[in-house]
Enzyme design. Structure first.
Site, PDB file in Angstrom:
ATOM      1  N   SER A   1       0.758  -1.395   0.027  1.00 53.05           N
ATOM      2  CA  SER A   1       0.089  -0.033   0.037  1.00 53.05           C
ATOM      3  C   SER A   1       0.865   1.283  -0.089  1.00 53.05           C
ATOM      4  O   SER A   1       1.918   1.141   0.458  1.00 53.05           O
ATOM      5  CB  SER A   1      -0.816  -0.041   1.207  1.00 53.05           C
ATOM      6  OG  SER A   1      -1.500   1.253   1.363  1.00 53.05           O
TER       7      SER A   1
ATOM      8  N   TYR B   1      -0.677  -0.175  10.656  1.00 57.89           N
ATOM      9  CA  TYR B   1      -0.882  -0.728   9.249  1.00 57.89           C
ATOM     10  C   TYR B   1       0.116  -0.367   8.309  1.00 57.89           C
ATOM     11  O   TYR B   1       0.752  -1.249   7.573  1.00 57.89           O
ATOM     12  CB  TYR B   1      -2.270  -0.043   8.594  1.00 57.89           C
ATOM     13  CG  TYR B   1      -2.772  -0.373   7.256  1.00 57.89           C
ATOM     14  CD1 TYR B   1      -3.168  -1.728   7.055  1.00 57.89           C
ATOM     15  CD2 TYR B   1      -2.562   0.426   6.111  1.00 57.89           C
ATOM     16  CE1 TYR B   1      -3.661  -2.182   5.692  1.00 57.89           C
ATOM     17  CE2 TYR B   1      -3.136   0.270   4.947  1.00 57.89           C
ATOM     18  CZ  TYR B   1      -3.405  -1.018   4.792  1.00 57.89           C
ATOM     19  OH  TYR B   1      -3.658  -1.539   3.474  1.00 57.89           O
TER      20      TYR B   1
HETATM   21  N1  LIG Z   1      -8.784  -0.837  -0.361  1.00 62.48           N
HETATM   22  C1  LIG Z   1      -7.856   0.242  -0.424  1.00 62.48           C
HETATM   23  O1  LIG Z   1      -8.031   1.375  -0.225  1.00 62.48           O
HETATM   24  C2  LIG Z   1      -6.374  -0.376  -0.214  1.00 62.48           C
HETATM   25  C3  LIG Z   1      -5.517   0.355  -0.723  1.00 62.48           C
HETATM   26  C4  LIG Z   1      -4.084  -0.157  -0.401  1.00 62.48           C
HETATM   27  C5  LIG Z   1      -3.894  -1.546  -0.261  1.00 62.48           C
HETATM   28  N2  LIG Z   1      -4.929  -2.287  -0.158  1.00 62.48           N
HETATM   29  C6  LIG Z   1      -4.742  -3.735  -0.010  1.00 62.48           C
HETATM   30  O2  LIG Z   1      -5.351  -4.444  -0.890  1.00 62.48           O
HETATM   31  C7  LIG Z   1      -5.272  -5.781  -0.566  1.00 62.48           C
HETATM   32  C8  LIG Z   1      -6.625  -6.189  -0.885  1.00 62.48           C
HETATM   33  O3  LIG Z   1      -7.899  -5.605  -0.240  1.00 62.48           O
HETATM   34  P1  LIG Z   1      -9.231  -4.906  -0.622  1.00 62.48           P
HETATM   35  O4  LIG Z   1      -9.018  -3.557  -0.810  1.00 62.48           O
HETATM   36  O5  LIG Z   1      -9.590  -5.842  -1.865  1.00 62.48           O
HETATM   37  O6  LIG Z   1     -10.079  -5.230   0.458  1.00 62.48           O
HETATM   38  P2  LIG Z   1     -11.090  -6.503   0.866  1.00 62.48           P
HETATM   39  O7  LIG Z   1     -11.995  -6.613  -0.091  1.00 62.48           O
HETATM   40  O8  LIG Z   1     -11.619  -5.877   2.355  1.00 62.48           O
HETATM   41  O9  LIG Z   1     -10.106  -7.616   0.941  1.00 62.48           O
HETATM   42  C9  LIG Z   1      -9.367  -8.127   2.053  1.00 62.48           C
HETATM   43  C10 LIG Z   1      -9.381  -9.628   1.831  1.00 62.48           C
HETATM   44  O10 LIG Z   1      -8.415 -10.149   2.876  1.00 62.48           O
HETATM   45  C11 LIG Z   1      -9.061 -11.197   3.537  1.00 62.48           C
HETATM   46  N3  LIG Z   1      -8.382 -11.607   4.641  1.00 62.48           N
HETATM   47  C12 LIG Z   1      -8.227 -10.808   5.677  1.00 62.48           C
HETATM   48  N4  LIG Z   1      -7.346 -11.526   6.902  1.00 62.48           N
HETATM   49  C13 LIG Z   1      -7.332 -12.822   6.288  1.00 62.48           C
HETATM   50  C14 LIG Z   1      -6.931 -14.019   6.921  1.00 62.48           C
HETATM   51  N5  LIG Z   1      -6.388 -13.952   8.244  1.00 62.48           N
HETATM   52  N6  LIG Z   1      -7.019 -15.072   6.074  1.00 62.48           N
HETATM   53  C15 LIG Z   1      -7.315 -15.034   4.758  1.00 62.48           C
HETATM   54  N7  LIG Z   1      -7.824 -13.853   4.283  1.00 62.48           N
HETATM   55  C16 LIG Z   1      -7.816 -12.728   4.991  1.00 62.48           C
HETATM   56  C17 LIG Z   1     -10.324 -10.810   3.565  1.00 62.48           C
HETATM   57  O11 LIG Z   1     -11.083 -12.017   3.850  1.00 62.48           O
HETATM   58  P3  LIG Z   1     -12.700 -11.975   4.313  1.00 62.48           P
HETATM   59  O12 LIG Z   1     -13.437 -11.517   2.936  1.00 62.48           O
HETATM   60  O13 LIG Z   1     -12.975 -13.290   4.799  1.00 62.48           O
HETATM   61  O14 LIG Z   1     -12.831 -11.042   5.372  1.00 62.48           O
HETATM   62  C18 LIG Z   1     -10.651 -10.100   2.425  1.00 62.48           C
HETATM   63  O15 LIG Z   1     -10.826 -11.158   1.362  1.00 62.48           O
HETATM   64  C19 LIG Z   1      -4.955  -5.737   1.162  1.00 62.48           C
HETATM   65  O16 LIG Z   1      -3.997  -6.265   1.058  1.00 62.48           O
HETATM   66  C20 LIG Z   1      -5.439  -4.430   1.313  1.00 62.48           C
HETATM   67  O17 LIG Z   1      -4.269  -3.942   2.568  1.00 62.48           O
HETATM   68  C21 LIG Z   1      -6.224  -1.702  -0.015  1.00 62.48           C
END
Ligand SMILES: NC(=O)c1ccc[n+]([C@@H]2O[C@H](COP(=O)([O-])OP(=O)(O)OC[C@H]3O[C@@H](n4cnc5c(N)ncnc54)[C@H](OP(=O)(O)O)[C@@H]3O)[C@@H](O)[C@H]2O)c1
Length: 247
Positions: free
Chosen positions: A140, A153
């Site tokens: 990120s 984070y």
């Molecule tokens: N959204 C943003 O603004 C943003 C910005 C920068 C980076 N990111 C990064 O992008 C990546 C994807 O996030 P997203 O934005 O697509 O959000 P998201 O849809 O909430 O995805 C997060 C995923 O991580 C899974 N997860 C969390 N803990 C876990 C564990 N212990 N075991 C297995 N799965 C786990 C969640 O599973 P569940 O569905 O079961 O909870 C969910 O599928 C993350 O690494 C996040 O930090 C996001």
């Protein structure tokens, strides 16, 4: 480099799903790993309906490090090899709760750094031995500078970015590609409670950048692109000024 057998950890993530949809075409098979069986089945069915090759799944809480090697073995068997692996899982840490209780901070480090690094380390050794493969880690922009409002984070993501950079320099002569993905604000379930503005991107826009980096061998990609100059400025602000911004 071919990406016909794709392994995705945290496959129910909105960004991971959008990336899989962009990679899906006839002949491409997927092995998807996530902790929620019902959500995972929905993702599997959606991909299978897009006319790609086989889609296999495994349910696992990825904080359980001791399962990582067998999860990768299972993916290898299911697809007959792994060309690319995307490590996408993450949680947006509750900063106040982490400040009050270091056990929460440690748990966030495990989910956002230790577990992704454990998967990447194992995959790196396998890809290096074979002399090919693409590793993608979703970090990120937050990891570029610790803010008062989310430094737990940020610390985990900053460590993940460094770990990926280390893998990249180690593996560059072994034929293994390592891509660090640094998204800015993305409209996903993780950020559902935030008010959205001009800097926000859709998961599909970020997915387009991820697939482009995988195909072209990008090293560290800011997505969308405008986060690179923004983070350049933020990284170089003197701390006396940065602290006064109260962000
Ligand atoms: N959204 C943003 O603004 C943003 C910005 C920068 C980076 N990111 C990064 O992008 C990546 C994807 O996030 P997203 O934005 O697509 O959000 P998201 O849809 O909430 O995805 C997060 C995923 O991580 C899974 N997860 C969390 N803990 C876990 C564990 N212990 N075991 C297995 N799965 C786990 C969640 O599973 P569940 O569905 O079961 O909870 C969910 O599928 C993350 O690494 C996040 O930090 C996001």
């Amino acid at each position: 480099m071919s990406h016909d057998r794709v392994l995705i950890f945290g496959a129910t993530s909105a960004i991971a799903q959008a990336t899989a949809r962009r990679l899906a075409r006839p002949g491409v098979s997927f092995h998807l790993v996530a902790r929620d069986a019902a959500k995972l089945e929905a993702v599997r069915a959606d991909l299978a309906a897009r006319g790609c090759g086989a889609v296999s799944v495994a349910v696992s809480d990825l904080d359980q490090l001791e399962r990582h090697a067998s999860l990768i073995d299972e993916a290898d068997r299911a697809m007959g090899g792994i060309d690319a692996a995307i490590v996408a899982q993450g949680t947006l840490s509750d900063q106040a709760a982490c400040e009050a209780d270091f056990a929460r901070t440690a748990a966030e480090m495990r989910t956002n750094f230790i577990a992704p690094a454990s998967l990447l380390a194992d995959l790196a050794n396998r890809f290096a031995a074979r002399g090919s493969g693409t590793l993608v880690g979703i970090s990120s922009v937050a990891g570029d500078r610790a803010r008062r409002s989310n430094y737990v984070y940020a610390t985990a993501k900053g460590a993940l970015s460094l770990f990926l950079a280390g893998l990249r320099v180690r593996l560059r002569e072994k034929g293994v590609r390592v891509v660090t993905v640094k998204p800015g604000f993305v409209d996903t379930p993780m950020t559902a409670r935030f008010r959205k503005g001009v800097l926000w991107a859709s998961p599909d826009r970020v997915a387009r950048g991820i697939v482009r980096a995988m195909e072209r061998g990008g090293a560290e990609v800011y997505l969308p692109w405008f986060w690179r100059p923004i983070m350049f400025v933020i990284r170089h602000l003197p701390e006396s000024i940065f602290a006064r911004l109260k962000i």
